[in-house]
Motif scaffolding. Structure first.
Motif, mmCIF file in Angstrom:
data_model
loop_
_atom_site.group_PDB
_atom_site.id
_atom_site.type_symbol
_atom_site.label_atom_id
_atom_site.label_comp_id
_atom_site.label_asym_id
_atom_site.label_seq_id
_atom_site.Cartn_x
_atom_site.Cartn_y
_atom_site.Cartn_z
ATOM 1 N N ASP A 1 -10.080 8.581 1.351
ATOM 2 C CA ASP A 1 -10.243 8.607 2.811
ATOM 3 C C ASP A 1 -10.114 7.212 3.412
ATOM 4 N N LEU A 2 -10.699 6.206 2.757
ATOM 5 C CA LEU A 2 -10.727 4.869 3.334
ATOM 6 C C LEU A 2 -9.379 4.158 3.246
ATOM 7 N N ARG A 3 -8.593 4.495 2.219
ATOM 8 C CA ARG A 3 -7.258 3.853 2.112
ATOM 9 C C ARG A 3 -6.400 4.215 3.311
ATOM 10 N N VAL A 4 -6.563 5.437 3.810
ATOM 11 C CA VAL A 4 -5.776 5.861 4.975
ATOM 12 C C VAL A 4 -6.261 5.144 6.235
ATOM 13 N N ARG A 5 -7.548 5.017 6.356
ATOM 14 C CA ARG A 5 -8.117 4.428 7.580
ATOM 15 C C ARG A 5 -8.042 2.909 7.572
ATOM 16 N N TYR A 6 -8.145 2.309 6.399
ATOM 17 C CA TYR A 6 -8.147 0.839 6.313
ATOM 18 C C TYR A 6 -7.131 0.410 5.249
ATOM 19 N N PRO A 7 -5.840 0.554 5.531
ATOM 20 C CA PRO A 7 -4.802 0.279 4.507
ATOM 21 C C PRO A 7 -4.710 -1.177 4.100
ATOM 22 N N LYS A 8 -5.172 -2.094 4.934
ATOM 23 C CA LYS A 8 -5.062 -3.522 4.603
ATOM 24 C C LYS A 8 -6.203 -4.010 3.725
ATOM 25 N N HIS A 9 -7.161 -3.173 3.443
ATOM 26 C CA HIS A 9 -8.294 -3.556 2.586
ATOM 27 C C HIS A 9 -8.029 -3.087 1.156
ATOM 28 N N SER A 10 -8.671 -3.755 0.230
ATOM 29 C CA SER A 10 -8.479 -3.466 -1.188
ATOM 30 C C SER A 10 -9.310 -2.261 -1.604
ATOM 31 N N TRP A 11 -8.642 -1.272 -2.235
ATOM 32 C CA TRP A 11 -9.336 -0.079 -2.731
ATOM 33 C C TRP A 11 -8.875 0.166 -4.170
ATOM 34 N N PRO A 12 -9.377 -0.589 -5.107
ATOM 35 C CA PRO A 12 -8.884 -0.524 -6.492
ATOM 36 C C PRO A 12 -9.196 0.825 -7.142
ATOM 37 N N GLU A 13 -8.315 1.160 -8.124
ATOM 38 C CA GLU A 13 -8.555 2.391 -8.863
ATOM 39 C C GLU A 13 -9.746 2.257 -9.808
ATOM 40 N N ASP A 14 -9.948 1.051 -10.321
ATOM 41 C CA ASP A 14 -11.097 0.819 -11.218
ATOM 42 C C ASP A 14 -12.052 -0.166 -10.539
ATOM 43 N N PRO A 15 -13.032 0.314 -9.799
ATOM 44 C CA PRO A 15 -13.933 -0.596 -9.070
ATOM 45 C C PRO A 15 -14.846 -1.397 -9.982
ATOM 46 N N LEU A 16 -15.000 -0.955 -11.230
ATOM 47 C CA LEU A 16 -15.913 -1.671 -12.126
ATOM 48 C C LEU A 16 -15.325 -2.977 -12.633
ATOM 49 N N THR A 17 -13.985 -3.097 -12.587
ATOM 50 C CA THR A 17 -13.361 -4.336 -13.053
ATOM 51 C C THR A 17 -12.763 -5.149 -11.909
ATOM 52 N N ALA A 18 -12.801 -4.575 -10.689
ATOM 53 C CA ALA A 18 -12.224 -5.268 -9.533
ATOM 54 C C ALA A 18 -13.115 -6.418 -9.090
ATOM 55 N N THR A 19 -12.456 -7.387 -8.433
ATOM 56 C CA THR A 19 -13.202 -8.541 -7.919
ATOM 57 C C THR A 19 -13.856 -8.169 -6.593
ATOM 58 N N PRO A 20 -15.149 -8.346 -6.473
ATOM 59 C CA PRO A 20 -15.826 -8.036 -5.202
ATOM 60 C C PRO A 20 -15.377 -8.990 -4.106
ATOM 61 N N GLN A 21 -15.363 -8.518 -2.881
ATOM 62 C CA GLN A 21 -14.887 -9.315 -1.763
ATOM 63 C C GLN A 21 -15.970 -9.401 -0.679
ATOM 64 N N ALA A 22 -16.365 -10.610 -0.383
ATOM 65 C CA ALA A 22 -17.365 -10.841 0.644
ATOM 66 C C ALA A 22 -16.767 -10.693 2.024
ATOM 67 N N LYS A 23 -17.561 -10.317 2.965
ATOM 68 C CA LYS A 23 -17.168 -10.219 4.381
ATOM 69 C C LYS A 23 -15.972 -9.312 4.590
ATOM 70 N N GLY A 24 -15.822 -8.311 3.732
ATOM 71 C CA GLY A 24 -14.760 -7.344 3.927
ATOM 72 C C GLY A 24 -13.386 -7.946 3.810
ATOM 73 N N GLY A 25 -13.182 -8.857 2.874
ATOM 74 C CA GLY A 25 -11.906 -9.540 2.725
ATOM 75 C C GLY A 25 -10.751 -8.586 2.506
ATOM 76 N N ARG A 26 -9.609 -8.948 3.006
ATOM 77 C CA ARG A 26 -8.440 -8.074 2.887
ATOM 78 C C ARG A 26 -7.592 -8.451 1.683
ATOM 79 N N LYS A 27 -6.827 -7.458 1.159
ATOM 80 C CA LYS A 27 -5.971 -7.709 -0.010
ATOM 81 C C LYS A 27 -4.793 -8.583 0.396
ATOM 82 N N ARG A 28 -4.291 -9.299 -0.551
ATOM 83 C CA ARG A 28 -3.153 -10.163 -0.285
ATOM 84 C C ARG A 28 -1.878 -9.325 -0.166
ATOM 85 N N ALA A 29 -0.952 -9.775 0.647
ATOM 86 C CA ALA A 29 0.305 -9.036 0.848
ATOM 87 C C ALA A 29 1.155 -9.140 -0.405
#
Length: 507
Positions: A479-507
């Motif tokens: 649901d969130l990938r559709v609403r916030y496409p510029k934010h990072s939504w990794p498939e494996d959240p346990l190994t993903a790097t946490p992002q402070a202040k709602g940081g956006r994924k790099r292009a």
């Protein structure tokens, strides 16, 4: 009819008699060989009046009393004559004393004429008007036609005769030169003789007043004294048929309250109180000045000692202590943290927070405050913390922390509510890699996580983070990938790097 008339000694004013007994050396008039002893209240009233007149002091005859006994008149009138003689107003004093000692020179049988039911004018004193009427009667040689103008010529003649006799007697007292009187000087003279007849007008009824001693009085319709706040009820007469039990006053005379402080300083009582004014919602100082039991002046904003103000505020706030702490967000949460530790870590001697305990805490917070509203806005956490002795203060912060550091490095505030588990509202992207639900109170209480979308709205509430990652996260991610496409939504959240202040994924 009664078998016998009431003996005179039981129904007359004994002021002159008691003064004479003291002059004869009978300092305890109750031991005098009365043929029939007078009532105790009559003797007490006589002694009180003589003390007011300055004739007795602590039951002993004074120099003033010895002067008064030398005048063959009632002690009241003798005191008036003495004051008039000392001020060079003997002629005026004698006239006033004569008017007060005899029947009223004003005719009151005018009920048939509705025009005479009220005063034609307003003035400072009914007594001054009678002085003018006496002069008029003398100029008219007490002619019979004066009755048509409301003056009793027979009584006026008698008053003039008594005045001349009093004037002759008064010359023994002083040789002060005669002075030209003004109204204030004349109005002050009756006060020497009637210090027990001071009246304060009732605020809501200008015709009514309360007299020294608490008795009620009401001005007769023909009295002109309608403006002065304080006056003397010179002829207060009680009518037992009156349902209000008020004394009727036909002859009143206005006075200034400062005259009471000037002439009867020992009868003046000053009081200062500090109280909590519920209407104004603050501690106020009230000063009051009394003449005996009669209120003269009141100050509703008298200065207040800070320490006394703090004590009064603490007393007023104590019954509301729980509500005061509840209205202060920081204090409310601190108390909730303590309640949690008392429940889940009872092995430590945590202090209680009963309403009485909170009342004690408030006492230390009232310094420098004047209102409960100020208390609500004050720092209430510091006095609460002061109840934690070492090492409880350290354990408190360790096991009921105010905030938690999440994987992104942000320090997020925990929310505590009494009776509930603490909650942590955190953006979902800040806790990537966090596998287990954080807990407090030595690991005994899991935190309830409020997982937020980038718009800071919750998308999931859970106390089992591991289960969330393995099940619910993938639907939330969709649901969130559709609403916030510029934010990072990794498939494996346990190994993903946490992002402070709602940081956006790099292009």
């Amino acid at each position: 009819m009664a078998d016998f008339e009431l003996p005179e000694v039981q129904r007359v004013d004994l002021c002159g008699t008691v003064l004479a007994l003291h002059a004869w050396g009978k300092s305890d008039v109750r031991q005098f060989g009365w043929y029939q002893a007078p009532p105790e209240e009559t003797l007490l009233a006589a002694e009180r009046l003589l003390e007011m007149l300055g004739a007795l002091e602590n039951g002993t005859l004074t120099a003033t009393g010895r002067q008064l006994i030398g005048l063959p008149v009632h002690p009241r009138l003798a005191r008036l004559l003495r004051a008039a003689a000392e001020q060079g107003l003997l002629e005026e004093g004698a006239a006033i004393a004569a008017l007060l000692s005899e029947k009223d020179i004003v005719l009151h049988d005018m009920a048939a004429d509705p025009r005479q039911r009220g005063p034609a004018t307003q003035g400072a004193s009914d007594l001054l008007i009678r002085l003018q009427l006496l002069e008029r009667a003398e100029r008219a040689r007490f002619a019979a036609y004066l009755r048509s103008d409301g003056i009793d010529p027979i009584v006026a003649r008698q008053v003039a005769r008594i005045r001349d006799e009093l004037l002759r007697l008064g010359r023994r007292l002083s040789r002060e030169p005669k002075r030209a009187p003004n109204d204030a000087m004349l109005l002050k003279l009756p006060l020497y003789a009637y210090p027990d007849r001071v009246v304060r007008r009732r605020e809501r009824d200008p015709s009514a007043g309360v007299m020294v001693g608490g008795g009620g009085v009401r001005l007769a319709p023909e009295s002109v004294v309608r403006q002065p706040e304080f006056y003397l009820a010179l002829d207060a007469r009680h009518d037992q048929r009156s349902t209000a039990r008020e004394a009727l006053v036909r002859i009143a005379s206005g006075i200034e309250p400062q005259w009471l402080e000037e002439l009867f300083l020992r009868a003046i009582r000053r009081e200062r109180t500090v109280l909590y004014d519920e209407e104004r919602d603050r501690v106020v100082g009230r000063g009051a000045i009394y003449y005996r039991d009669l209120l003269l002046r009141e100050d509703s904003d008298a200065p207040v000692d800070p320490e006394q103000a703090a004590r009064v505020l603490a007393e007023a706030a104590r019954p509301r202590a729980a509500a005061i702490f509840e209205s202060n967000e920081e204090a409310r949460e601190w108390i909730a943290r303590l309640a949690l530790l008392r429940k889940h870590m009872p092995e430590h001697p945590w202090p209680g927070m009963t309403p009485d305990d909170l009342g004690d805490v408030l006492e230390s917070a009232t310094r420098g405050k004047r209102s409960i509203q100020e208390l609500r806005r004050a720092d209430l956490v510091s006095p609460l913390r002061s109840r934690l002795e070492y090492p409880l203060d350290r354990l408190f912060d360790q096991h009921a922390p105010a905030n938690i550091v999440v994987p992104s490095g942000s320090r997020i505030r925990l929310s505590y509510t009494k009776g509930e588990r603490p909650a942590l509202a955190v953006r979902l992207q800040e806790i990537f890699g966090w596998t287990d639900t954080p807990s407090i109170a030595a690991g005994r209480v899991p935190v309830v996580l409020h997982l937020l979308a980038p718009n800071f709205r919750p998308v999931q509430i859970t106390d089992d983070l591991r289960s969330f990652w393995s099940t619910t996260y993938f639907q939330v991610r969709k649901d969130l990938r559709v609403r916030y496409p510029k934010h990072s939504w990794p498939e494996d959240p346990l190994t993903a790097t946490p992002q402070a202040k709602g940081g956006r994924k790099r292009a």
